[in-house]
Design a protein around this motif. Sequence first.
Motif, PDB file in Angstrom:
ATOM      1  N   ASP A  23       0.835  -1.203   0.000  1.00 38.05           N
ATOM      2  CA  ASP A  23       0.000   0.000   0.000  1.00 38.05           C
ATOM      3  C   ASP A  23       0.872   1.257   0.000  1.00 38.05           C
ATOM      4  O   ASP A  23       0.556   2.244  -0.663  1.00 38.05           O
ATOM      5  CB  ASP A  23      -0.929   0.026   1.217  1.00 38.05           C
ATOM      6  CG  ASP A  23      -2.176  -0.806   1.027  1.00 38.05           C
ATOM      7  OD1 ASP A  23      -2.585  -1.005  -0.130  1.00 38.05           O
ATOM      8  OD2 ASP A  23      -2.746  -1.241   2.036  1.00 38.05           O
ATOM      9  N   MET A  79      -8.479   5.301  -0.649  1.00 40.32           N
ATOM     10  CA  MET A  79      -8.729   3.860  -0.488  1.00 40.32           C
ATOM     11  C   MET A  79      -7.452   3.097  -0.148  1.00 40.32           C
ATOM     12  O   MET A  79      -7.479   2.166   0.666  1.00 40.32           O
ATOM     13  CB  MET A  79      -9.389   3.302  -1.745  1.00 40.32           C
ATOM     14  CG  MET A  79     -10.842   3.727  -1.871  1.00 40.32           C
ATOM     15  SD  MET A  79     -11.682   3.009  -3.280  1.00 40.32           S
ATOM     16  CE  MET A  79     -11.265   4.192  -4.546  1.00 40.32           C
ATOM     17  N   THR A  82      -6.702   3.855   3.494  1.00 41.41           N
ATOM     18  CA  THR A  82      -7.646   3.118   4.333  1.00 41.41           C
ATOM     19  C   THR A  82      -7.248   1.647   4.418  1.00 41.41           C
ATOM     20  O   THR A  82      -7.289   1.040   5.493  1.00 41.41           O
ATOM     21  CB  THR A  82      -9.077   3.247   3.779  1.00 41.41           C
ATOM     22  OG1 THR A  82      -9.432   4.633   3.772  1.00 41.41           O
ATOM     23  CG2 THR A  82     -10.079   2.481   4.624  1.00 41.41           C
ATOM     24  N   SER A  83      -6.821   1.087   3.292  1.00 40.13           N
ATOM     25  CA  SER A  83      -6.365  -0.304   3.279  1.00 40.13           C
ATOM     26  C   SER A  83      -5.165  -0.491   4.201  1.00 40.13           C
ATOM     27  O   SER A  83      -5.099  -1.469   4.953  1.00 40.13           O
ATOM     28  CB  SER A  83      -6.008  -0.719   1.849  1.00 40.13           C
ATOM     29  OG  SER A  83      -5.457  -2.012   1.834  1.00 40.13           O
ATOM     30  N   SER A 115      -9.757  -4.441   3.885  1.00 40.02           N
ATOM     31  CA  SER A 115      -8.456  -3.990   3.409  1.00 40.02           C
ATOM     32  C   SER A 115      -8.239  -4.361   1.944  1.00 40.02           C
ATOM     33  O   SER A 115      -7.753  -3.556   1.149  1.00 40.02           O
ATOM     34  CB  SER A 115      -7.352  -4.588   4.288  1.00 40.02           C
ATOM     35  OG  SER A 115      -6.099  -4.097   3.907  1.00 40.02           O
ATOM     36  N   MET A 116      -8.623  -5.572   1.582  1.00 35.34           N
ATOM     37  CA  MET A 116      -8.488  -6.011   0.184  1.00 35.34           C
ATOM     38  C   MET A 116      -9.406  -5.207  -0.741  1.00 35.34           C
ATOM     39  O   MET A 116      -9.018  -4.855  -1.854  1.00 35.34           O
ATOM     40  CB  MET A 116      -8.811  -7.502   0.050  1.00 35.34           C
ATOM     41  CG  MET A 116      -7.776  -8.433   0.642  1.00 35.34           C
ATOM     42  SD  MET A 116      -6.219  -8.376  -0.256  1.00 35.34           S
ATOM     43  CE  MET A 116      -5.254  -7.326   0.797  1.00 35.34           C
ATOM     44  N   GLY A 118     -10.242  -2.173  -0.253  1.00 36.04           N
ATOM     45  CA  GLY A 118      -9.579  -0.878  -0.385  1.00 36.04           C
ATOM     46  C   GLY A 118      -8.494  -0.904  -1.452  1.00 36.04           C
ATOM     47  O   GLY A 118      -8.379   0.027  -2.259  1.00 36.04           O
ATOM     48  N   VAL A 119      -7.707  -1.966  -1.469  1.00 39.34           N
ATOM     49  CA  VAL A 119      -6.668  -2.099  -2.499  1.00 39.34           C
ATOM     50  C   VAL A 119      -7.314  -2.180  -3.882  1.00 39.34           C
ATOM     51  O   VAL A 119      -6.877  -1.510  -4.832  1.00 39.34           O
ATOM     52  CB  VAL A 119      -5.784  -3.345  -2.251  1.00 39.34           C
ATOM     53  CG1 VAL A 119      -4.868  -3.608  -3.434  1.00 39.34           C
ATOM     54  CG2 VAL A 119      -4.966  -3.188  -0.992  1.00 39.34           C
ATOM     55  N   SER A 122      -8.746   1.167  -4.931  1.00 37.43           N
ATOM     56  CA  SER A 122      -7.646   2.073  -5.234  1.00 37.43           C
ATOM     57  C   SER A 122      -7.073   1.792  -6.613  1.00 37.43           C
ATOM     58  O   SER A 122      -6.821   2.713  -7.402  1.00 37.43           O
ATOM     59  CB  SER A 122      -6.571   1.917  -4.158  1.00 37.43           C
ATOM     60  OG  SER A 122      -5.471   2.742  -4.439  1.00 37.43           O
TER      61      SER A 122
END
Length: 145
Positions: A23, A79, A82-83, A115-116, A118-119, A122
Motif C-alpha cells: 500500500d 482507499m 484506508t487499506s 483492506s483487500m 480498499g486495495v 484504489s
Amino acid sequence: MILEELIPVLQVAVGPAILISGDGLLLLTMTNRLGRVIDRSRLIVTLLKEGDENEKENSQSQLKILWHRATLLRSAIFMAATSALLGALLIILIFLSVLMKWQIGWLISIIFIGSMLGVMGSLVSFLRDVNMTLHALAIETKQPG
C-alpha cells in the motif's frame, strides 16, 4: 505468553505487514501522479490568463480533465490509505486476540476483506486515471481515441 506461542502469531502478522508495504508503494506512486496533475494544472492556469481565445478553450478542456484526474487520484489515495490503516488494525487485532484469548476470527476476516476491497478500489481508480491520461493526450495531440 512464551516465545513458542508468539512465533506463529508473528508468522500470521507478516501477511498484513506486506500488505501495508505494498500500500505504501501504491501511495507513493499515486501521490507523485497527483503532484504532477497539480503542477500541470497550475501551468495551464497561468497559460489561461495569458493566452488568446483559441488557447483558452483548449486550456479549459485540459483543466476539466486534470480536475477529474485529481479527484480519481484522491479517491485512489484515500482507499489505499484506508487499506493500510486496516492492515495495521489487523496486526493489532491478531496480537490482541492471542494475548487476550479473544475469539474474533470473524472480525479479523471482515477487516482483512475490507483492506483487500480498499486495495481493489484504489487500483480501479488508478487505472481510470491512467485511461484518462491517455484520453487527454489523444485530445492534446489530436489523435483518435
